[in-house]
Design a protein around this motif. Sequence first.
Motif, PDB file in Angstrom:
ATOM      1  N   ARG A  37      35.118 -34.827   6.599  1.00 36.88           N
ATOM      2  CA  ARG A  37      34.925 -36.276   6.464  1.00 36.88           C
ATOM      3  C   ARG A  37      33.437 -36.633   6.469  1.00 36.88           C
ATOM      4  O   ARG A  37      32.997 -37.512   5.724  1.00 36.88           O
ATOM      5  CB  ARG A  37      35.649 -36.981   7.620  1.00 36.88           C
ATOM      6  N   ALA A  38      32.666 -35.947   7.323  1.00 44.57           N
ATOM      7  CA  ALA A  38      31.238 -36.253   7.441  1.00 44.57           C
ATOM      8  C   ALA A  38      30.387 -35.487   6.441  1.00 44.57           C
ATOM      9  O   ALA A  38      29.167 -35.666   6.409  1.00 44.57           O
ATOM     10  CB  ALA A  38      30.758 -35.947   8.856  1.00 44.57           C
ATOM     11  N   LYS A  39      31.050 -34.619   5.642  1.00 52.78           N
ATOM     12  CA  LYS A  39      30.335 -33.778   4.678  1.00 52.78           C
ATOM     13  C   LYS A  39      29.259 -32.937   5.376  1.00 52.78           C
ATOM     14  O   LYS A  39      28.123 -32.842   4.923  1.00 52.78           O
ATOM     15  CB  LYS A  39      29.725 -34.622   3.560  1.00 52.78           C
ATOM     16  N   GLY A  40      29.657 -32.358   6.496  1.00 53.57           N
ATOM     17  CA  GLY A  40      28.745 -31.535   7.281  1.00 53.57           C
ATOM     18  C   GLY A  40      28.681 -32.034   8.711  1.00 53.57           C
ATOM     19  O   GLY A  40      29.483 -32.870   9.129  1.00 53.57           O
ATOM     20  N   THR A  41      27.704 -31.533   9.450  1.00 51.17           N
ATOM     21  CA  THR A  41      27.582 -31.929  10.853  1.00 51.17           C
ATOM     22  C   THR A  41      26.209 -32.521  11.179  1.00 51.17           C
ATOM     23  O   THR A  41      25.907 -32.780  12.343  1.00 51.17           O
ATOM     24  CB  THR A  41      27.807 -30.713  11.781  1.00 51.17           C
ATOM     25  N   ASP A  42      25.379 -32.754  10.149  1.00 49.16           N
ATOM     26  CA  ASP A  42      23.985 -33.149  10.383  1.00 49.16           C
ATOM     27  C   ASP A  42      23.839 -34.357  11.296  1.00 49.16           C
ATOM     28  O   ASP A  42      22.952 -34.381  12.152  1.00 49.16           O
ATOM     29  CB  ASP A  42      23.282 -33.444   9.050  1.00 49.16           C
ATOM     30  N   ASP A  43      24.676 -35.382  11.102  1.00 51.22           N
ATOM     31  CA  ASP A  43      24.494 -36.602  11.898  1.00 51.22           C
ATOM     32  C   ASP A  43      25.641 -36.839  12.886  1.00 51.22           C
ATOM     33  O   ASP A  43      25.770 -37.921  13.448  1.00 51.22           O
ATOM     34  CB  ASP A  43      24.310 -37.818  10.986  1.00 51.22           C
ATOM     35  N   VAL A  44      26.481 -35.831  13.119  1.00 46.08           N
ATOM     36  CA  VAL A  44      27.670 -36.003  13.970  1.00 46.08           C
ATOM     37  C   VAL A  44      27.317 -35.805  15.448  1.00 46.08           C
ATOM     38  O   VAL A  44      26.640 -34.844  15.821  1.00 46.08           O
ATOM     39  CB  VAL A  44      28.774 -34.999  13.572  1.00 46.08           C
ATOM     40  N   ARG A 137      23.143 -48.479  17.792  1.00 48.08           N
ATOM     41  CA  ARG A 137      23.794 -48.828  16.540  1.00 48.08           C
ATOM     42  C   ARG A 137      24.054 -47.561  15.728  1.00 48.08           C
ATOM     43  O   ARG A 137      23.198 -47.121  14.945  1.00 48.08           O
ATOM     44  CB  ARG A 137      22.934 -49.814  15.744  1.00 48.08           C
ATOM     45  N   PRO A 138      25.228 -46.968  15.909  1.00 53.94           N
ATOM     46  CA  PRO A 138      25.566 -45.777  15.114  1.00 53.94           C
ATOM     47  C   PRO A 138      25.714 -46.142  13.637  1.00 53.94           C
ATOM     48  O   PRO A 138      25.963 -47.305  13.287  1.00 53.94           O
ATOM     49  CB  PRO A 138      26.913 -45.340  15.697  1.00 53.94           C
ATOM     50  N   ARG A 139      25.584 -45.149  12.786  1.00 53.80           N
ATOM     51  CA  ARG A 139      25.835 -45.375  11.361  1.00 53.80           C
ATOM     52  C   ARG A 139      27.318 -45.619  11.116  1.00 53.80           C
ATOM     53  O   ARG A 139      27.707 -46.437  10.297  1.00 53.80           O
ATOM     54  CB  ARG A 139      25.363 -44.170  10.548  1.00 53.80           C
ATOM     55  N   ALA A 140      28.151 -44.871  11.844  1.00 54.90           N
ATOM     56  CA  ALA A 140      29.598 -45.015  11.727  1.00 54.90           C
ATOM     57  C   ALA A 140      30.229 -44.551  13.041  1.00 54.90           C
ATOM     58  O   ALA A 140      29.642 -43.752  13.773  1.00 54.90           O
ATOM     59  CB  ALA A 140      30.137 -44.179  10.565  1.00 54.90           C
ATOM     60  N   VAL A 141      31.425 -45.068  13.319  1.00 52.43           N
ATOM     61  CA  VAL A 141      32.162 -44.658  14.506  1.00 52.43           C
ATOM     62  C   VAL A 141      33.539 -44.187  14.061  1.00 52.43           C
ATOM     63  O   VAL A 141      34.238 -44.897  13.333  1.00 52.43           O
ATOM     64  CB  VAL A 141      32.311 -45.803  15.529  1.00 52.43           C
ATOM     65  N   ARG A 142      33.913 -42.989  14.466  1.00 59.98           N
ATOM     66  CA  ARG A 142      35.228 -42.433  14.182  1.00 59.98           C
ATOM     67  C   ARG A 142      35.968 -42.212  15.494  1.00 59.98           C
ATOM     68  O   ARG A 142      35.365 -42.163  16.564  1.00 59.98           O
ATOM     69  CB  ARG A 142      35.111 -41.098  13.436  1.00 59.98           C
TER      70      ARG A 142
END
Length: 200
Positions: A37-44, A137-142
Amino acid sequence: MNPGEALPSAQEDGTTVLGASDVARALTRIAHEIVERAKGTDDVVLLGIPTRGVTLARRLATRLAQIDPTFDAAARTGELDVTMYRDDLHRQPTRSVGVTRLPDVGIEGRTVVLVDDVLYSGRTIRAALDALGDLGRPRAVRLACLVDRGHRELPIRPDFVGKNLPTATSERVRVRLAEVDDGDDAVVIAGRADDQGATR
């Protein structure tokens, strides 16, 4: 039931619907879904909701590091206490405040994956979102949860689920994890009509 999935077994305090191997497989699948979903782990980054969500977040971080060796599990994992953001404090004012520990890399501009053990009404996650809003302020929250038992009271749905588990509101779902509880990992439902000695 999927091949290899543990058959429900009767316990003194309920019915085991997921065993240790089922929990492990579910977490491995969730980890792969997070990466996809995140297309990798760079920003997770992962934030566990106490108590068992913290343990699950750490396990997921370990799996993400196995998928992507550049993922620093320790620096990308934290815990988020939501006690003071709950809307039931007036009913249970004696709740003790826990610890919030952000990942070393922070949450600003990151994809934050909230991790909890059981998703039920959605009120804990609403509190988590409020708490998160005060921290950055995260870019996205899952949202990742091991078990979704239904009965939502708020428009909240998980992005990653280990097991959808239809339940009655009278039933209790308990997640047992080796790091927190005695014995092996398990998901147990109590209060079902077929439980031995269950209260009806």
